[in-house]
Design an enzyme around this catalytic site. Structure first.
Site, PDB file in Angstrom:
ATOM      1  N   ASP A 193       0.769  -1.264  -0.091  1.00 16.35           N
ATOM      2  CA  ASP A 193      -0.254  -0.085   0.119  1.00 16.35           C
ATOM      3  C   ASP A 193       0.811   1.184  -0.074  1.00 16.35           C
ATOM      4  O   ASP A 193       1.927   1.304   0.670  1.00 16.35           O
ATOM      5  CB  ASP A 193      -0.868   0.113   1.341  1.00 16.35           C
ATOM      6  CG  ASP A 193      -1.896   0.991   1.203  1.00 16.35           C
ATOM      7  OD1 ASP A 193      -2.853   0.977   0.327  1.00 16.35           O
ATOM      8  OD2 ASP A 193      -1.831   1.850   2.185  1.00 16.35           O
ATOM      9  N   GLU A 253       1.777  -0.159  -4.879  1.00 10.14           N
ATOM     10  CA  GLU A 253       0.976   0.524  -5.297  1.00 10.14           C
ATOM     11  C   GLU A 253       1.614   1.913  -5.376  1.00 10.14           C
ATOM     12  O   GLU A 253       1.747   2.861  -4.664  1.00 10.14           O
ATOM     13  CB  GLU A 253      -0.235   0.804  -4.216  1.00 10.14           C
ATOM     14  CG  GLU A 253      -1.303   1.890  -4.985  1.00 10.14           C
ATOM     15  CD  GLU A 253      -2.106   2.388  -3.495  1.00 10.14           C
ATOM     16  OE1 GLU A 253      -3.174   2.804  -3.867  1.00 10.14           O
ATOM     17  OE2 GLU A 253      -1.567   2.613  -2.549  1.00 10.14           O
TER      18      GLU A 253
HETATM   19  C1  GLC Z   1      -4.106   3.168  -0.526  1.00 11.64           C
HETATM   20  C2  GLC Z   1      -5.380   2.140  -0.675  1.00 11.64           C
HETATM   21  C3  GLC Z   1      -6.449   3.241  -0.134  1.00 11.64           C
HETATM   22  C4  GLC Z   1      -6.288   3.862   1.265  1.00 11.64           C
HETATM   23  C5  GLC Z   1      -4.795   4.293   1.221  1.00 11.64           C
HETATM   24  C6  GLC Z   1      -4.396   4.949   2.637  1.00 11.64           C
HETATM   25  O1  GLC Z   1      -4.145   4.001  -1.666  1.00 11.64           O
HETATM   26  O2  GLC Z   1      -5.379   1.604  -1.818  1.00 11.64           O
HETATM   27  O3  GLC Z   1      -7.625   2.504  -0.175  1.00 11.64           O
HETATM   28  O4  GLC Z   1      -7.221   4.459   1.488  1.00 11.64           O
HETATM   29  O5  GLC Z   1      -4.007   3.871   0.482  1.00 11.64           O
HETATM   30  O6  GLC Z   1      -4.065   3.477   3.096  1.00 11.64           O
END
Ligand code: GLC
Length: 515
Positions: A193, A253
């Protein structure tokens, strides 16, 4: 050793909304276990679970209070193990979500930091300062919250999500244990994440423009990340083969405002996969999509890192609603669902014909639209609250999956209520209804996943958006205003709409076996 993830199809499960096994209206492992045959028939190679760890669920579980357990609402560690073993029986691997940028304010380490003195080792696990700078939260509002003793702590997201201090070696050491905890339990990979976050400029400087963005900044895409992920890659590669052949993997991500922002991660020995979000950030326009695809393929060329394709996930508007409205819609009435569905089906054939791995978000295979008309009182996403409703947030793509029946809760739960409301009128979108309809979006995804092409990618000249894979496969999309004649072919393998007289209608995609 085989790198299975280079061309895998991975299915994203948002646990609260996939399937409920205990009747409380929230999805769980028991529910997911019961739906494993569905996933096996869909033909996916792996599932990625969004967080299921103990959490106040202030941000849907991306606020983790304990990285090495299961929240009782989702089940137990034993239920997790049961799922992993049963999934392996279906040939499906499991990927878990690691949230290293921040935790929940309920995490014992943050509670200890609050209880400790300014300047203490406990506070140094987080980013406490005597005065805030001008950074803004990505969810809206300031990125700093004051504590009762006057100090402030940094949170790039909600105030209940304090950022870890990655400059303190205790933090990477702790996360190494978390990685090993899940890898030892037999997971095939990790989704990381906010992978472009973690490290912050130690000066914490004010910035000229604090508007949140994904470009390199004092809080995103810091140079320390590349070496850091090489250490995680080494951990992954240190694991021997288990029931599945090949290496363990991780997918980061990494958001960027431009494709070039991702370049640093495409180095030998880096994190094995970096999400490519540019496909869904690109408008429904042939030239723009061509440009994105060309640049995305170039990004990974010559590196052993791959950039999986994505057209939806739990953070963005569902494709049907995105493609079915000229501007981001704020109510269901603004969406032309028929148009959006036609385009989303064409996008699915694009997604699954491109070279490399693809991630499919639960409900995408059903062609669900975003549920935009969720009543304000039922909204859960902190983005909605923190922006005072200026941004609707992401609840509309997180609605519990319709499995069967003609009315809410559409077989999602044995109970009556679901944690987020479902709209009326989804009877024809249920899994049950679509399994009975060979022209459904679910049928299209099943056939496409089973028949994904292999071979070298090359653009096919003479078309706005068409390419070949190997000698005898072509994917052709028509995004123009007029129908276009198909190239010479032996047979139509799959089409997102009806093809007559070898003519490809508007907003339609086709897979062809070439002569
Ligand atoms: C990432 C996740 C999202 C979350 C954010 C903070 O972007 O995919 O859903 O709100 O991180 O953890």
């Amino acid at each position: 050793m085989t790198q299975w993830w280079r061309d895998a199809v991975v299915y994203q499960i948002y646990p609260r909304s996939f399937a409920d096994g205990n009747g409380d209206g929230t999805g769980d492992f028991a529910g997911a276990l019961a739906r494993l045959p569905y996933l096996a028939e869909l033909g996916v190679d792996a599932v990625w679970f969004s967080p299921f760890y103990p959490s106040p669920l202030a941000d849907g579980g991306y606020d983790v209070a304990d990285y090495c357990d299961v929240d009782p609402r989702f089940g137990t560690l034993a239920d997790f193990d049961t799922f992993v073993a049963a999934a392996a029986g279906h040939g499906i691997r499991v990927i878990v979500d690691i949230v290293p940028n921040h935790c929940s304010s309920a995490h014992p380490a943050f509670q200890a930091a609050l209880a400790a003195e300014p300047g203490s080792p406990e506070r140094d696990l987080f980013i406490f300062r005597d005065a805030p700078n001008n950074w803004q939260s990505l969810f809206g509002g300031p990125a700093w919250t004051q504590t009762p003793d006057g100090q402030w702590y940094l949170h790039l997201f909600d105030s209940s999500q304090p950022d870890w201090n990655w400059a303190n070696p205790a933090v990477p050491a702790m996360f190494e244990k978390v990685l090993r905890f899940w890898l030892d339990r037999g997971v095939a990979g990790l989704r990381v994440d906010v992978a472009h976050g973690l490290f912050k400029d130690p000066e914490l400087p004010d910035v000229p423009d604090p508007t949140p963005s994904d470009r390199p900044s004092p809080w995103f895409h810091r140079p320390e990340l590349v070496a850091h992920y090489a250490t995680w890659r080494a951990i992954l590669d240190s694991y021997p083969e288990d029931v599945f052949p090949g290496r363990r993997t991780a997918v980061g991500e990494f958001w960027g405002d431009e494709i070039t922002h991702l370049e640093p991660y495409f180095i030998p020995g880096g994190m094995p996969q970096a999400f490519n979000f540019f496909l869904f950030q690109t408008a429904w326009d042939a030239a723009a999509l061509r440009h994105t695809i060309t640049a995305s393929i170039a990004l990974a060329e010559g590196s052993d890192v791959v950039a999986p394709w994505v057209i939806s996930n739990h953070d963005v508007m569902r494709p049907v609603s995105r493609y079915g409205a000229p501007a981001p819609a704020r109510s269901d009435a603004e969406v032309d669902v028929a148009l959006g569905t036609r385009r989303a089906r064409a996008a699915a054939l694009l997604l699954l014909a491109l070279p490399g791995s693809a991630y499919v978000y639960q409900g995408e295979e059903l062609g669900l639209p975003e549920f935009l008309d969720i009543p304000a009182a039922d909204r859960d996403d902190p983005v909605y609250r923190r922006s005072q409703g200026a941004r609707l947030g992401r609840d509309g793509c997180r609605v519990p999956i319709p499995w069967s029946g003609t009315a809410q809760p559409y077989g999602f739960t044995e109970g009556t209520a679901t944690w987020l409301p479902q709209p009326s009128g989804w009877g024809s979108l249920t899994v049950e209804a679509q399994l009975a309809d060979p022209s459904s979006t679910l049928a299209l995804y099943r056939e496409a996943i089973a028949g994904r092409p292999a071979g070298e990618f090359a653009w096919l000249d003479g078309y706005d958006l068409a390419f070949t894979r190997g000698e005898d496969f072509a994917c052709v999309l028509n995004l123009g205003a007029e129908p276009v004649p198909l190239p010479a072919h032996e047979s139509v393998l799959l089409a997102s709409g009806t093809i007559t007289d070898d003519v490809l209608p508007q907003d339609t995609a086709v897979w062809l076996r070439l002569r």
